[in-house]
Design an enzyme around this catalytic site. Structure first.
Site, PDB file in Angstrom:
ATOM      1  N   ARG A   1      -3.097 -10.104   5.288  1.00 61.80           N
ATOM      2  CA  ARG A   1      -3.424 -10.254   3.788  1.00 61.80           C
ATOM      3  C   ARG A   1      -2.269  -9.688   2.911  1.00 61.80           C
ATOM      4  O   ARG A   1      -1.976  -8.627   2.981  1.00 61.80           O
ATOM      5  CB  ARG A   1      -4.547  -9.321   3.746  1.00 61.80           C
ATOM      6  CG  ARG A   1      -5.431  -9.700   2.189  1.00 61.80           C
ATOM      7  CD  ARG A   1      -6.435  -8.746   2.189  1.00 61.80           C
ATOM      8  NE  ARG A   1      -7.202  -8.475   0.817  1.00 61.80           N
ATOM      9  CZ  ARG A   1      -6.825  -7.835  -0.154  1.00 61.80           C
ATOM     10  NH1 ARG A   1      -5.831  -6.974  -0.014  1.00 61.80           N
ATOM     11  NH2 ARG A   1      -7.591  -7.941  -1.210  1.00 61.80           N
TER      12      ARG A   1
ATOM     13  N   LYS B   1       0.903  -1.280   0.034  1.00 57.39           N
ATOM     14  CA  LYS B   1      -0.145   0.038   0.191  1.00 57.39           C
ATOM     15  C   LYS B   1       0.727   1.177  -0.023  1.00 57.39           C
ATOM     16  O   LYS B   1       1.908   1.316   0.460  1.00 57.39           O
ATOM     17  CB  LYS B   1      -0.895  -0.301   1.046  1.00 57.39           C
ATOM     18  CG  LYS B   1      -1.930  -1.102   0.889  1.00 57.39           C
ATOM     19  CD  LYS B   1      -3.398  -1.093   1.810  1.00 57.39           C
ATOM     20  CE  LYS B   1      -4.245  -2.019   1.351  1.00 57.39           C
ATOM     21  NZ  LYS B   1      -5.408  -2.392   2.420  1.00 57.39           N
TER      22      LYS B   1
HETATM   23  N1  HH2 Z   1      -7.213  -4.017   1.002  1.00 54.67           N
HETATM   24  C1  HH2 Z   1      -7.463  -4.096  -0.290  1.00 54.67           C
HETATM   25  C2  HH2 Z   1      -8.561  -4.648  -0.730  1.00 54.67           C
HETATM   26  N2  HH2 Z   1      -9.363  -5.707   0.260  1.00 54.67           N
HETATM   27  N3  HH2 Z   1      -9.581  -6.405   2.308  1.00 54.67           N
HETATM   28  C3  HH2 Z   1      -9.377  -6.468   3.784  1.00 54.67           C
HETATM   29  N4  HH2 Z   1      -9.960  -6.956   4.606  1.00 54.67           N
HETATM   30  N5  HH2 Z   1      -8.238  -5.493   4.296  1.00 54.67           N
HETATM   31  C4  HH2 Z   1      -7.625  -4.674   3.370  1.00 54.67           C
HETATM   32  O1  HH2 Z   1      -6.659  -4.053   3.871  1.00 54.67           O
HETATM   33  C5  HH2 Z   1      -7.823  -4.765   1.970  1.00 54.67           C
HETATM   34  C6  HH2 Z   1      -8.994  -5.807   1.505  1.00 54.67           C
HETATM   35  C7  HH2 Z   1      -6.919  -3.341  -1.299  1.00 54.67           C
HETATM   36  O2  HH2 Z   1      -5.784  -4.099  -1.678  1.00 54.67           O
HETATM   37  P1  HH2 Z   1      -5.774  -5.058  -3.265  1.00 54.67           P
HETATM   38  O3  HH2 Z   1      -6.915  -6.045  -3.194  1.00 54.67           O
HETATM   39  O4  HH2 Z   1      -4.499  -5.385  -3.522  1.00 54.67           O
HETATM   40  O5  HH2 Z   1      -6.043  -3.744  -4.149  1.00 54.67           O
HETATM   41  P2  HH2 Z   1      -7.512  -3.483  -4.925  1.00 54.67           P
HETATM   42  O6  HH2 Z   1      -8.619  -3.053  -4.103  1.00 54.67           O
HETATM   43  O7  HH2 Z   1      -7.189  -2.317  -5.902  1.00 54.67           O
HETATM   44  O8  HH2 Z   1      -7.850  -4.765  -5.806  1.00 54.67           O
END
Ligand code: HH2
Length: 378
Positions: free
Chosen positions: A354, A320
């Site tokens: 995660r 992030k």
């Molecule tokens: N962060 C993201 C998505 N889902 N769920 C939880 N529980 N906690 C988090 O910190 C979290 C999450 C964002 O990361 P990512 O899935 O890699 O990116 P994107 O939302 O752009 O797909």
């Protein structure tokens, strides 16, 4: 100065004047003391982020044997506060039970599988079903305990995705994953669906998902709690503010840690009222969701405060942007800082992390567990 062995130290914020008096009297009655909380280093970050005064805060020091006398005295003056402090103190000490995963025994890993064209770090990499399944199996063999499948990016500024498109992205992957995971020892990792839409959660549950990861804390789709309750799945209630498209605009907190804790407490209560068993709930402070860098740093620094809510903590800091210092913007720098953030999160009481880079995270988790969780992890 470090507290003397056998001393219980509590920091309680946002107090009314009457509560300050009741707590101080109860502390004295138990042979302890209550003093106004000194300013903390991170307060300067909060002020820099525009936060006003966090209100009255007390630090209470009690000799361990005085805990019961403190609570008994407080019960007479403020029974509700006594009950809340009692359950918070118990929750900090004990790992919260979760069906399927022996929480507390080690750190568990949730591997990220984004089947989206626009996710912030892996958008477009796994949109084809075969590639997605291959990546899922790779994360499983690297040590993932849970695979988190997402069909809508939640990065700041992301455009919302309609139900039909989200289903089109995730359903074929969920369908293909079922037989692929069945070949693995003990059925392989659990499957989690990263969605805020109840219909996506319902379809995923029918296709074998054990967990619904709702970044809105089930606040966006009123039908979500019923789906979670009906299918008996676990749910991650994450803190966020607003929607991804606008969540980083005009971000302000009075004091981010207590506000996030209060919000999570309210979403947990709403989930319980909607019929979701409390033991099916995990909580997540939502790193990067409606928070600036100082807020994320304060949450990481004080993660342990969330243990008082009594549920397992999931942390998603991987790759992030808040990990980035001004001096180094390379993707490697974020990955390396991400691993450090994971170690800090585990040290702060995170139960599940995660991550995008499962193999590296497993090494971090193993070392942290060996240091923090005792001989069975060495
Ligand atoms: N962060 C993201 C998505 N889902 N769920 C939880 N529980 N906690 C988090 O910190 C979290 C999450 C964002 O990361 P990512 O899935 O890699 O990116 P994107 O939302 O752009 O797909």
């Amino acid at each position: 100065m470090a507290p003397a062995a056998g001393t219980v130290v509590l920091r309680i914020e946002g107090l009314e004047a009457a509560a300050v008096r009741a707590l101080a009297q109860a502390a004295r009655a138990a042979g302890g003391e209550a003093v106004p909380a000194p300013p903390r280093r991170h307060d300067q970050f909060l002020r820099a982020a525009g936060a006003p005064d966090p209100g009255r805060a007390l630090v209470i020091r009690l000799p361990s044997p005085g805990r019961e006398a403190f609570l008994a005295s407080l019960r007479r003056r403020a029974p509700q506060a006594a009950a809340e402090i009692d359950s918070a103190m118990t929750a900090v000490e004990r790992p919260a039970a979760l069906p399927f995963l022996p929480i507390g025994r080690r750190t568990f890993l949730m591997g990220v599988l984004n089947v989206t064209p626009d996710s912030f770090s892996d958008g477009g990499c796994f949109t084809d079903v075969k590639t997605a399944v291959r990546h899922a199996l790779r994360m499983a063999s690297d040590g993932a305990d849970i695979l988190d499948i997402g069909g809508e990016s939640t990065r700041p500024g992301a455009q919302p995705v309609g139900l039909r498109e989200e289903l089109r992205r995730v359903v074929p992957v969920l369908e293909a994953l079922q037989p692929a995971l069945a070949h693995l020892p003990r059925g392989g990792p659990f499957v989690s669906i990263d969605t805020t839409k109840s219909e996506v959660a319902r379809r995923a549950a029918l296709l074998g998902a054990t967990l619904v990861n709702d970044v809105s804390g089930m606040t966006r789709d009123p039908a979500m709690p019923a789906v979670v309750a009906e299918h008996g799945v676990l749910v991650v209630l994450q803190h966020t503010r607003g929607r991804p498209r606008t969540m980083q605009r005009g971000v302000r907190y009075r004091a981010v840690v207590p506000e996030v804790a209060a919000h999570l407490r309210a979403t947990m209560a709403a989930a319980r009222r909607a019929g979701v068993p409390p033991e099916h709930v995990l909580i997540d402070p939502g790193f990067g969701f409606g928070k600036r860098r100082p807020h994320n740093l304060a949450l990481l620094r004080h993660l342990r405060a969330l243990r008082s809510l009594g549920r397992p903590i999931l942390v998603g800091a991987s790759r992030k942007s808040f990990l980035r210092s001004d001096r180094d913007e390379s993707p490697e720098a974020r990955r390396e800082a991400g691993l450090a953030a994971q170690a800090l999160a585990v040290a702060g009481g995170a139960d599940i992390i995660r991550v995008h880079d499962v193999r590296e995270a497993l090494r971090v988790a193993r070392l942290c567990d060996a240091v923090l969780r005792g001989p069975s992890n060495r």
